[in-house]
Design an enzyme around this catalytic site. Sequence first.
Site, mmCIF file in Angstrom:
data_model
loop_
_atom_site.group_PDB
_atom_site.id
_atom_site.type_symbol
_atom_site.label_atom_id
_atom_site.label_comp_id
_atom_site.label_asym_id
_atom_site.label_seq_id
_atom_site.Cartn_x
_atom_site.Cartn_y
_atom_site.Cartn_z
ATOM 1 N N GLN A 81 3.948 10.414 -1.407
ATOM 2 C CA GLN A 81 4.220 9.482 -2.429
ATOM 3 C C GLN A 81 4.205 10.320 -3.737
ATOM 4 O OE1 GLN A 81 4.928 6.476 -5.132
ATOM 5 N NE2 GLN A 81 5.227 6.594 -2.706
ATOM 6 N N VAL A 105 -1.836 -2.283 -5.073
ATOM 7 C CA VAL A 105 -1.971 -2.097 -3.620
ATOM 8 C C VAL A 105 -0.395 -2.351 -3.129
ATOM 9 C CG1 VAL A 105 -4.378 -2.901 -3.605
ATOM 10 C CG2 VAL A 105 -2.329 -4.864 -3.636
ATOM 11 N N ASP A 153 -5.731 1.151 -1.446
ATOM 12 C CA ASP A 153 -4.905 0.042 -0.968
ATOM 13 C C ASP A 153 -5.071 -0.636 0.350
ATOM 14 O OD1 ASP A 153 -4.487 1.942 0.725
ATOM 15 O OD2 ASP A 153 -2.277 2.059 0.519
ATOM 16 N N LYS A 181 8.847 -7.793 4.990
ATOM 17 C CA LYS A 181 8.752 -6.304 5.447
ATOM 18 C C LYS A 181 7.739 -6.286 6.530
ATOM 19 C CE LYS A 181 6.486 -3.063 2.935
ATOM 20 N NZ LYS A 181 6.305 -1.991 2.251
ATOM 21 N N GLY A 183 -3.984 4.699 -4.201
ATOM 22 C CA GLY A 183 -4.322 5.173 -2.898
ATOM 23 C C GLY A 183 -5.448 4.248 -2.415
ATOM 24 N N GLU A 235 1.764 -5.238 10.204
ATOM 25 C CA GLU A 235 1.742 -6.368 9.183
ATOM 26 C C GLU A 235 3.128 -6.921 8.832
ATOM 27 O OE1 GLU A 235 -2.030 -5.339 6.341
ATOM 28 O OE2 GLU A 235 0.064 -4.515 5.592
#
Lengths: 344, 344
Positions: free
Chosen positions: B140, B293, B227, B69, B225, B56
Amino acid sequence: MVLFAGVTDVVKWVQATSLETILEGMVEYLEADFRRWPAFEKAPRVASHSDVGVIELMPTSDGELYAFKYVNGHPANPLRGLQTVTAFGVLADVASGYPLLVAEMTVLTALRTAATSVLAAKYLARPDATTMALIGTGTQAEFQAIAFRTVLGINTLRVFDTDPAAVAKLRRNLEPLGFEIHTAASAAEAVDGAHIVTTCTADKANATIVTADMVQPGQHLNAIGGDCPGKTELDATILVPGSVFVEFTPQTRIEGELQQVSPDFPVTELWNVITGDAAGRSSRDQITVFDSVGFAIEDFTMLRYLRDSIVGTAFARDIDLVVDPDDPKDLFGLVAGSNAPVPA
Amino acid sequence: MVLFAGVTDVVKWVQATSLETILEGMVEYLEADFRRWPAFEKAPRVASHSDVGVIELMPTSDGELYAFKYVNGHPANPLRGLQTVTAFGVLADVASGYPLLVAEMTVLTALRTAATSVLAAKYLARPDATTMALIGTGTQAEFQAIAFRTVLGINTLRVFDTDPAAVAKLRRNLEPLGFEIHTAASAAEAVDGAHIVTTCTADKANATIVTADMVQPGQHLNAIGGDCPGKTELDATILVPGSVFVEFTPQTRIEGELQQVSPDFPVTELWNVITGDAAGRSSRDQITVFDSVGFAIEDFTMLRYLRDSIVGTAFARDIDLVVDPDDPKDLFGLVAGSNAPVPA
């Protein structure tokens, strides 16, 4: 590790290899990728506009490799000594999602535009063409000249630009390479007698650089400069059904000479000519137009070619763009220093 | 020249500065950018899907700076010793279109997710919260723990993961830092008595990690999570009108816990709470949910913070991603070597 090819690397690679060898290789790679055009994901450019310019991302993928190009367009940049267009790109592995190569693409885009032009002309121009008109002698002009001589043997140029300094620059760059260059006093004089007419002017306007009365039977028009909304170069009456060839129709209707005609104006996509599924030039006297705007697949091809050319050579360096912790789940350990090795 | 911050640079910068100082700075920058949320261009992610994952591009701009990004998501990558998610990003100058900074963003994204979580909790959790449940102790988890202790003083953790090795890793990383850690035998046990419940599990499924009967009055749920499409963690009945806070509604409806409720389910965007235009927690006993998200603006903020932090330090290097010919119109001269200087 990710491969990095900066401007220095790409320039040294070109100088060590020769522009001619590279352009030949690029045309070969482009031809291969145009042949498998339906295999590519085709998305519109992702544009961010401001008052002074645009920044675009151009992604595509063939299912094995993914690429995108970052490119800006800022017409007032040269007033500050900056490039109107700069670009860089990334090639990535679809299977892992990891980037493979980050490369400068300002030079690479100049080469890809010339390589794409000559690929189109190989299929669309009269095979006995020897003379090219070059209208607009800015950044792109010399690359076009070298590409057309390398692949099609065109050695005679009829050049015109409204800026005498730009013409002088082109003569200075190309005369030592043995080109026969005629400086024309007008676009009409440049077009007169040329077999191929390349328009690569920079003015961002609906200009009419080439009018219908200038064009002669059998000419191939390589229209490069009409490449964004509000920027065209050809008299609309030159665009005749059956004569217009494009890269990716939806994009060319927005960005190319096609802006000037109706949304259902019939065109032929170049890849169909290359695969043999569509006719190219239909007669010796037909006037053909390649309405080129530049498409993401061509940039993909350039990154693929660059990677194949420089991997394992001194023309690329490694950069640590991707983390490589011993335990892939322990990113914190890498940051805190306990999950070595930190990449060197 | 363009600034480059690779993994080594970012890790060294974190180690030299301390995670705490950096997370505090990031929360401050995020808060400032959330306050001017309407100033940003908001575009959907540009996704390229394959059978094994997705790549992405996430662009945004505030009119002065542009950022995007690149991020992949490949669930099977850890089986090959690779990261599920890697990322890098670019910050650019809108006025010239030139890139300013290329940076690794795998580490940076881990920090931004934790910083965004704690920013939301600062506005939504009970101000006297002291204990956090951490469900999912993967990549995370430690970043969440450090961020919540640094900004909100949370020092007690109630942790649960289906993988004992992941729990052991978290204890190994955090116990030396003075956290009080209770390993729970179930998610329910972890949630019991916690003031904040952070869910950051990796399983790509519509899972129910936290059921309605586990949740206690006054808890703040920090749901990280859930997301991407098909990946959620909360029992849908926990989502009650007036209790759900999101980053950018259209994206959260596709990617977040909101997937489980109707498309017109009422939500509050976090930036409205931060500016004071919308209410946050309405009572001491309300159950609040931050359905996070990750949005492009947060990545923009990270690149802005990184650049401000490392420019002029040893934690960044110059790379020659952009050409700089003496005569901006003479790109050919640069390639041919006559339009010096070739960047060093």
